[in-house]
Design a protein around this motif. Structure first.
Motif, PDB file in Angstrom:
ATOM      1  N   GLN A   1      -5.044  -4.272 -10.922  1.00  0.00           N
ATOM      2  CA  GLN A   1      -5.436  -3.616 -12.170  1.00  0.00           C
ATOM      3  C   GLN A   1      -6.728  -4.190 -12.742  1.00  0.00           C
ATOM      4  OE1 GLN A   1      -2.043  -4.601 -11.716  1.00  0.00           O
ATOM      5  NE2 GLN A   1      -1.815  -2.516 -10.931  1.00  0.00           N
TER       6      GLN A   1
ATOM      7  N   ARG B   1      -8.790  -3.203 -19.541  1.00  0.00           N
ATOM      8  CA  ARG B   1      -8.340  -1.868 -19.168  1.00  0.00           C
ATOM      9  C   ARG B   1      -7.021  -1.480 -19.843  1.00  0.00           C
ATOM     10  NH1 ARG B   1      -7.031   0.388 -13.013  1.00  0.00           N
ATOM     11  NH2 ARG B   1      -5.913   2.273 -13.704  1.00  0.00           N
ATOM     12  N   ASP B   2      -6.016  -2.368 -19.780  1.00  0.00           N
ATOM     13  CA  ASP B   2      -4.680  -2.027 -20.268  1.00  0.00           C
ATOM     14  C   ASP B   2      -4.358  -2.635 -21.629  1.00  0.00           C
ATOM     15  OD1 ASP B   2      -4.230  -0.669 -17.866  1.00  0.00           O
ATOM     16  OD2 ASP B   2      -3.559  -2.514 -16.878  1.00  0.00           O
TER      17      ASP B   2
ATOM     18  N   GLN C   1      -0.358   6.786 -14.413  1.00  0.00           N
ATOM     19  CA  GLN C   1      -1.529   6.194 -15.067  1.00  0.00           C
ATOM     20  C   GLN C   1      -2.515   5.611 -14.051  1.00  0.00           C
ATOM     21  OE1 GLN C   1      -2.093   6.399 -18.318  1.00  0.00           O
ATOM     22  NE2 GLN C   1      -0.130   7.447 -18.670  1.00  0.00           N
TER      23      GLN C   1
ATOM     24  N   VAL D   1      -2.041   3.289 -11.939  1.00  0.00           N
ATOM     25  CA  VAL D   1      -1.885   1.833 -11.875  1.00  0.00           C
ATOM     26  C   VAL D   1      -1.055   1.518 -10.636  1.00  0.00           C
ATOM     27  CG1 VAL D   1      -0.929  -0.207 -12.981  1.00  0.00           C
ATOM     28  CG2 VAL D   1      -2.052   1.557 -14.366  1.00  0.00           C
TER      29      VAL D   1
END
Length: 313
Positions: free
Chosen positions: A123, A153-154, A296, A298
């Motif tokens: 990720q 990013r998350d 998503q 991911v």
């Protein structure tokens, strides 16, 4: 023998004959009396920590008064008086024991950052932490624990727990408290309870159960082990997993087995307080949690690389 010597020796002789004791020798007594007295005077008895000769037995002279001797023996079995009057006779047994417990159980504290690290994952790069601290006595402690990660990013996600910990055996404690989840989606609060301790072969185990006001339940299990390659070089594997009773779509968590993580960290302890490390790990999501992650874009599983430091205060 003078008149006064005969007057005193007569009753004393009668009393010592009744008690089976010999009369002490006298310079004015006859040779036969002197010989008998000398043989009895040489006999002795050992009582407690003192050796008592026949001349010192009760019933002989002023120092051998029976009443005085009984009083002396009684005094030998009485605890000495408290010096300076320090004893508090008004304290109840419970208060006295409470004071002893406080003296034997001083308040202490500890902070441990097991993991302060940079993660290279599918990720993208992340910062991650796993820290804990406590205050209290050796048998009762208040713990504060936090574990989470943050990435551009998350965003951030974290689990924070405030727990009361009570020793229930030499190696195991039970715990009860509150957990708060933050990060993606709405925050969640949980009542927490479980155990932690040392399993055979020195595995550090933590098993916790949680119940939320929304009726959800969760289980979390964590195991660690320290393998000493040398006195300073330590290999530390860690396994962690979580299970949920039912899905939480707003936080993209599925029911059942949600995720699992296996890490292997190699640290070098310059001291117990400071130990940098490198490591590698495997992270994987399962079930509905993996499905939401896939939507998503991911990766649901992947290899992680770690670089961090362990701190202990």
């Amino acid at each position: 023998m003078s008149f006064w010597g005969a007057l005193v020796a007569g009753p004393a002789m009668a009393q010592m004959q009744m008690e089976g004791m010999a009369m002490p020798s006298s310079s004015s007594s006859s040779s036969s009396s002197s010989s008998s007295s000398s043989s009895s005077s040489s006999q002795s008895q050992v009582t407690g920590h003192a050796t008592i000769t026949a001349d010192q037995k009760p019933g002989v002279g002023a120092a051998g008064d029976p009443v005085a001797r009984r009083q002396q023996v009684a005094n030998d079995h009485v605890a000495p008086a408290d010096p300076g009057g320090m004893a508090d006779t008004s304290a109840t047994p419970g208060q006295a024991m409470g004071g002893m417990a406080m003296a034997d159980s001083p308040w202490l504290g500890m902070f441990l950052a097991n993991e302060l690290e940079w993660l290279g994952s599918p990720q993208g790069p992340q910062a991650a932490w796993d820290v804990e601290g406590w205050v209290g006595t050796p048998t009762q402690r208040l713990w504060l624990e936090s574990e989470g990660s943050s990435s551009t990013r998350d965003g951030s996600s974290a689990r924070t727990e405030l727990l009361f910990d009570q020793a229930m055996s030499r190696f195991w404690d039970w715990r009860i408290g509150y957990r708060q989840d933050a990060g993606a989606g709405p925050g969640r609060g949980w009542l927490a309870g479980g155990v932690q301790g040392l399993a055979p072969y020195w595995f550090e185990i933590e098993a916790m159960a949680y119940v939320s006001p929304e009726g959800r339940a969760a289980l979390r299990f964590e195991a660690r082990y320290d393998l000493l390659l040398t006195q300073r070089l330590i290999l530390s594997p860690k396994f962690e997993t979580e299970v949920y009773s039912r899905a939480d779509p707003r936080r993209e968590l599925g029911g059942g087995l949600s995720d699992a993580n296996l890490g292997l960290r190699l640290r070098y302890e310059f001291s117990r307080r400071l130990a940098p490390y490198v490591g590698v790990g495997w992270d994987q999501r399962f079930g509905a949690t993996a499905s939401w992650a896939d939507r998503q874009r991911v990766q649901v599983r992947g290899l992680e690389w770690m670089l961090g430091v362990r701190l202990w205060f």
